[in-house]
Design an enzyme around this catalytic site. Sequence first.
Site, PDB file in Angstrom:
ATOM      1  N   HIS A   6      -7.587  -2.590  15.057  1.00 54.94           N
ATOM      2  CA  HIS A   6      -7.648  -1.809  13.823  1.00 54.94           C
ATOM      3  C   HIS A   6      -7.349  -2.679  12.594  1.00 54.94           C
ATOM      4  O   HIS A   6      -8.152  -2.731  11.650  1.00 54.94           O
ATOM      5  CB  HIS A   6      -6.659  -0.640  13.911  1.00 54.94           C
ATOM      6  CG  HIS A   6      -6.622   0.216  12.691  1.00 54.94           C
ATOM      7  ND1 HIS A   6      -7.361   1.370  12.562  1.00 54.94           N
ATOM      8  CD2 HIS A   6      -5.952   0.082  11.520  1.00 54.94           C
ATOM      9  CE1 HIS A   6      -7.146   1.902  11.378  1.00 54.94           C
ATOM     10  NE2 HIS A   6      -6.281   1.139  10.714  1.00 54.94           N
ATOM     11  N   GLU A   7      -6.232  -3.360  12.617  1.00 56.46           N
ATOM     12  CA  GLU A   7      -5.866  -4.158  11.430  1.00 56.46           C
ATOM     13  C   GLU A   7      -6.859  -5.299  11.217  1.00 56.46           C
ATOM     14  O   GLU A   7      -7.200  -5.634  10.085  1.00 56.46           O
ATOM     15  CB  GLU A   7      -4.430  -4.674  11.543  1.00 56.46           C
ATOM     16  CG  GLU A   7      -3.363  -3.603  11.790  1.00 56.46           C
ATOM     17  CD  GLU A   7      -3.432  -2.396  10.865  1.00 56.46           C
ATOM     18  OE1 GLU A   7      -3.980  -2.511   9.756  1.00 56.46           O
ATOM     19  OE2 GLU A   7      -2.947  -1.315  11.274  1.00 56.46           O
TER      20      GLU A   7
ATOM     21  N   TYR B 289      -8.848   8.971   8.500  1.00 50.72           N
ATOM     22  CA  TYR B 289      -9.002   8.113   9.679  1.00 50.72           C
ATOM     23  C   TYR B 289     -10.054   8.655  10.648  1.00 50.72           C
ATOM     24  O   TYR B 289     -11.101   8.051  10.873  1.00 50.72           O
ATOM     25  CB  TYR B 289      -7.662   8.018  10.423  1.00 50.72           C
ATOM     26  CG  TYR B 289      -6.633   7.124   9.752  1.00 50.72           C
ATOM     27  CD1 TYR B 289      -6.418   5.832  10.205  1.00 50.72           C
ATOM     28  CD2 TYR B 289      -5.884   7.575   8.674  1.00 50.72           C
ATOM     29  CE1 TYR B 289      -5.459   5.008   9.615  1.00 50.72           C
ATOM     30  CE2 TYR B 289      -4.930   6.763   8.073  1.00 50.72           C
ATOM     31  CZ  TYR B 289      -4.725   5.475   8.543  1.00 50.72           C
ATOM     32  OH  TYR B 289      -3.798   4.669   7.949  1.00 50.72           O
TER      33      TYR B 289
ATOM     34  N   ASP C   4       0.099   9.119  -1.012  1.00 53.98           N
ATOM     35  CA  ASP C   4       0.521   9.393   0.356  1.00 53.98           C
ATOM     36  C   ASP C   4       0.198  10.830   0.775  1.00 53.98           C
ATOM     37  O   ASP C   4       0.140  11.136   1.967  1.00 53.98           O
ATOM     38  CB  ASP C   4       2.031   9.130   0.469  1.00 53.98           C
ATOM     39  CG  ASP C   4       2.438   8.728   1.879  1.00 53.98           C
ATOM     40  OD1 ASP C   4       1.641   8.020   2.535  1.00 53.98           O
ATOM     41  OD2 ASP C   4       3.530   9.123   2.319  1.00 53.98           O
TER      42      ASP C   4
ATOM     43  N   GLU D 177     -10.105   3.592   5.827  1.00 51.48           N
ATOM     44  CA  GLU D 177      -9.582   3.931   7.151  1.00 51.48           C
ATOM     45  C   GLU D 177     -10.624   4.526   8.108  1.00 51.48           C
ATOM     46  O   GLU D 177     -10.589   4.239   9.300  1.00 51.48           O
ATOM     47  CB  GLU D 177      -8.374   4.863   7.023  1.00 51.48           C
ATOM     48  CG  GLU D 177      -7.193   4.248   6.263  1.00 51.48           C
ATOM     49  CD  GLU D 177      -6.616   2.989   6.913  1.00 51.48           C
ATOM     50  OE1 GLU D 177      -6.896   2.735   8.107  1.00 51.48           O
ATOM     51  OE2 GLU D 177      -5.878   2.251   6.219  1.00 51.48           O
TER      52      GLU D 177
ATOM     53  N   HIS E 133      -9.931  -4.157   9.407  1.00 52.68           N
ATOM     54  CA  HIS E 133      -9.760  -4.066   7.956  1.00 52.68           C
ATOM     55  C   HIS E 133     -10.197  -5.346   7.244  1.00 52.68           C
ATOM     56  O   HIS E 133     -10.405  -5.331   6.029  1.00 52.68           O
ATOM     57  CB  HIS E 133      -8.303  -3.773   7.602  1.00 52.68           C
ATOM     58  CG  HIS E 133      -7.913  -2.322   7.618  1.00 52.68           C
ATOM     59  ND1 HIS E 133      -8.571  -1.360   6.879  1.00 52.68           N
ATOM     60  CD2 HIS E 133      -6.913  -1.671   8.270  1.00 52.68           C
ATOM     61  CE1 HIS E 133      -7.980  -0.179   7.072  1.00 52.68           C
ATOM     62  NE2 HIS E 133      -6.973  -0.340   7.921  1.00 52.68           N
TER      63      HIS E 133
ATOM     64  N   GLY F  79       0.857  -0.877  11.738  1.00 54.39           N
ATOM     65  CA  GLY F  79       0.354  -2.158  11.282  1.00 54.39           C
ATOM     66  C   GLY F  79      -0.083  -2.060   9.837  1.00 54.39           C
ATOM     67  O   GLY F  79      -0.305  -0.961   9.322  1.00 54.39           O
ATOM     68  N   MET F  80      -0.157  -3.202   9.184  1.00 53.28           N
ATOM     69  CA  MET F  80      -0.644  -3.264   7.810  1.00 53.28           C
ATOM     70  C   MET F  80      -1.525  -4.497   7.710  1.00 53.28           C
ATOM     71  O   MET F  80      -1.113  -5.600   8.061  1.00 53.28           O
ATOM     72  CB  MET F  80       0.549  -3.332   6.841  1.00 53.28           C
ATOM     73  CG  MET F  80       0.152  -3.440   5.379  1.00 53.28           C
ATOM     74  SD  MET F  80      -0.759  -1.965   4.802  1.00 53.28           S
ATOM     75  CE  MET F  80      -1.904  -2.733   3.638  1.00 53.28           C
ATOM     76  N   GLU F  81      -2.727  -4.259   7.181  1.00 54.34           N
ATOM     77  CA  GLU F  81      -3.790  -5.257   7.224  1.00 54.34           C
ATOM     78  C   GLU F  81      -3.686  -6.341   6.159  1.00 54.34           C
ATOM     79  O   GLU F  81      -4.699  -6.715   5.566  1.00 54.34           O
ATOM     80  CB  GLU F  81      -5.135  -4.538   7.121  1.00 54.34           C
ATOM     81  CG  GLU F  81      -5.409  -3.832   5.760  1.00 54.34           C
ATOM     82  CD  GLU F  81      -4.913  -2.398   5.665  1.00 54.34           C
ATOM     83  OE1 GLU F  81      -3.954  -2.051   6.369  1.00 54.34           O
ATOM     84  OE2 GLU F  81      -5.492  -1.636   4.885  1.00 54.34           O
TER      85      GLU F  81
ATOM     86  N   GLN G 156       0.843  -1.201   0.000  1.00 55.69           N
ATOM     87  CA  GLN G 156       0.000   0.000   0.000  1.00 55.69           C
ATOM     88  C   GLN G 156       0.877   1.249   0.000  1.00 55.69           C
ATOM     89  O   GLN G 156       1.879   1.286   0.725  1.00 55.69           O
ATOM     90  CB  GLN G 156      -0.894   0.009   1.239  1.00 55.69           C
ATOM     91  CG  GLN G 156      -2.082   0.934   1.112  1.00 55.69           C
ATOM     92  CD  GLN G 156      -2.993   0.898   2.347  1.00 55.69           C
ATOM     93  OE1 GLN G 156      -2.654   0.344   3.373  1.00 55.69           O
ATOM     94  NE2 GLN G 156      -4.162   1.507   2.236  1.00 55.69           N
TER      95      GLN G 156
HETATM   96  N1  BES Z   1      -3.441   0.496   6.012  1.00 50.07           N
HETATM   97  C1  BES Z   1      -2.839   1.261   7.036  1.00 50.07           C
HETATM   98  C2  BES Z   1      -1.389   1.568   6.783  1.00 50.07           C
HETATM   99  C3  BES Z   1      -1.107   2.282   5.481  1.00 50.07           C
HETATM  100  C4  BES Z   1      -1.909   3.307   5.032  1.00 50.07           C
HETATM  101  C5  BES Z   1      -0.019   1.913   4.723  1.00 50.07           C
HETATM  102  C6  BES Z   1      -1.636   3.937   3.824  1.00 50.07           C
HETATM  103  C7  BES Z   1       0.253   2.537   3.523  1.00 50.07           C
HETATM  104  C8  BES Z   1      -0.561   3.555   3.062  1.00 50.07           C
HETATM  105  C9  BES Z   1      -2.985   0.605   8.396  1.00 50.07           C
HETATM  106  O1  BES Z   1      -4.194  -0.057   8.565  1.00 50.07           O
HETATM  107  C10 BES Z   1      -2.961   1.676   9.432  1.00 50.07           C
HETATM  108  O2  BES Z   1      -3.823   2.505   9.419  1.00 50.07           O
HETATM  109  N2  BES Z   1      -1.997   1.640  10.340  1.00 50.07           N
HETATM  110  C11 BES Z   1      -1.873   2.590  11.425  1.00 50.07           C
HETATM  111  C12 BES Z   1      -2.348   2.000  12.712  1.00 50.07           C
HETATM  112  C13 BES Z   1      -3.671   2.389  13.205  1.00 50.07           C
HETATM  113  C14 BES Z   1      -3.945   1.868  14.602  1.00 50.07           C
HETATM  114  C15 BES Z   1      -4.164   3.763  12.994  1.00 50.07           C
HETATM  115  C16 BES Z   1      -0.408   2.897  11.608  1.00 50.07           C
HETATM  116  O3  BES Z   1       0.419   2.283  10.937  1.00 50.07           O
HETATM  117  O4  BES Z   1      -0.077   3.749  12.425  1.00 50.07           O
HETATM  118 ZN    ZN Z   2      -5.822   1.224   8.747  1.00 46.42          ZN
END
Ligand code: BES
Ligand code: ZN
Length: 636
Positions: A330-331, A416, A408, A353, A334, A304-306, A165
């Site tokens: 959270h993950e 979120y 990004d 998100e 997803h 984390g990554m789901e 991602q």
């Molecule tokens: N899918 C996201 C991580 C992500 C988003 C990777 C966009 C690349 C591009 C993941 O689910 C996420 O939101 N991770 C958060 C944790 C969460 C508890 C808010 C993080 O990594 O901080």
């Molecule tokens: Zn997420």
Amino acid sequence: MLSGMPPPRLLVPAVVVAVSAASGLAAGRSVETSEAIPMDPHSHADPNRVRVTHVALDLELDFAARRVAGRVELSLARPDAGAPLVLDVQGLEIEAVTGPDGRPREFELGPEDPTLGGALTVALAPGDELVAVAYRTGPGAEALQWLDPEQTAGGRHPFLYTQGQAVLTRTWIPLQDTPGVRTTYEARVAVAYDPPAGAAGSGDDGLTVVMSAEQLGRGEDGAWRFRMPQPIPSYLIALAAGDLAFEPISARSGVYAEPSIVQGARDELVDTEAMIAAAEELFGPYRWGRYDVIVLPPAFPYGGMENPRLTFATPTILAGDRSLVALVAHELAHSWSGNLVTNATWSDFWLNEGFTVYLEKRIMEAVFGEERARMEILLERDALEKELAELDARDQVLDIDLVGRHPDDGFSGVPYDKGALFLRRLEQEVGREVFDAFLLRYFDEHAFRSIRTADFEAYLAEHLPAAAAEVDVREWLHAPGLPEDAPRVRSEALQVVDDARARWLAGEPASALDSGGWVTQQWLHFLEGLPDDLGAERMAALDDAFGFGESGNSEIQCVWLRLAVQHGYGAADAHLEEFLMTVGRRKYLSPLYKELVKTEAGRARALEIYARARPRYHHVSAKTLDGILGWDGQGG
Ligand code: BES
Ligand code: ZN
């Protein structure tokens, strides 16, 4: 090394898997090929003319050369029989493209854009329902992070993981890299790695490979096999390889991690099964079979990554007291919002998100109670308001325009936390019972589909007309800022903290604050609410009283270190440097470097540390930090 691993399944010959998975038999569903796929400005593919439906990988991981090499077979649906196949590629070295007859097909590699890579266009012969691409990754493949043994807990073996991602999968697999296209996948992965002499720590027979798929085990040829029978978007194809052990949590979940940390990781994440059960109760069946977590080395750039069936997680969630497990909620969430119902383009990222943050809080509430959920909601609301004050108006909208920008650029608290607030507002309007029924049906009716914000808007108007009539949906989705009607929660536990902080600031000794039973979220709130003119002396007083400098909790540490920089509290210097040298999580690194560069001395120090730390960071983190530090590769 592999004791405790789930028993390997019978190996199915790859060809048979390809046929059954591509035709959907394995999962009892087929890849949807009749619906039009929305145009994605971040992909070169034209999936409404030729669409990839199944991806079969046969790869070798070469640790010495830091390359992935092999071939991918792509199964195709061809609504437009005259159209070429267009794939996304970035930095890949394409060796050959062949048709089902094994003969070469003509192909053309277009110019590459630094964000989007280029197009690989393949001229198809009339009956081609499959093409094979032989390739290897380029030296700068951004999806891949190769770690030296020094960056692992064990210190003896290297480690590799991928991060797809948003638009990085194209740097390690040539495919249609848009979340609007869903494919099943399978993989055979061999590892080329010679363990150092005498490194056979635990009956060593090489590295373990895991993927975001069903783990079929290791074949007699020594290669690992995987199968993902449900159609997923390309950004969810993921792989990790290292010295891994496995500890089960329940019949369907467990933890992978390096042997020296796996037991602790398992204990920390022991509530995972309760979370899955709670989520199923609320949002419908968990449809992916197993749910495992892999705890990666600290260089991992995200919390984390789901990745489906196998969440990738930072070890910074291992606080020792289970206080940071919301990340797993959270993950896991997803698995419904994101992996089952997917944003069709990165402008729709809030559908992934915002829903997931809403679901995450519901899971936390179900497993750990209302007060815990309320505290976490409030902490995020405060952070969102601070962030909104700094964000461009165009980046404050849920339905964000990312044409001509990097996906990004849409990454902030807006998708979120503003996204979650919107859903909470809808819930508030119709009541929980009605909203829960709506959600259950939403997931069911859109399962294994990729949708856009407009699809959600239409679905909401049709299935929740009461909310759509009372809530200004257009304002929520398309206007900057936080609407007036954003729901507020109150937390008594955090109110207690506000009162205590005020008393301390008014001169009451720290020992009189009655903070003995405070939980992590209360401490975070305490620190976040300190005034900007606190000063180094009062920082020292806090450190003496509460030992923040020694906290083993990464969230507390991160806030504390930022405050130390802000208030010139030098006693934290060594900790700060160690933190910056080991942790690669962007969410922690960004605020620390941002705080450092605010003064001349701080900037010099930041650049000095960054020059040493940067080679250890993932491209994702390095890219963001380069911007903060004005890094041009020559030392700033
Ligand atoms: N899918 C996201 C991580 C992500 C988003 C990777 C966009 C690349 C591009 C993941 O689910 C996420 O939101 N991770 C958060 C944790 C969460 C508890 C808010 C993080 O990594 O901080
Ligand atoms: Zn997420």
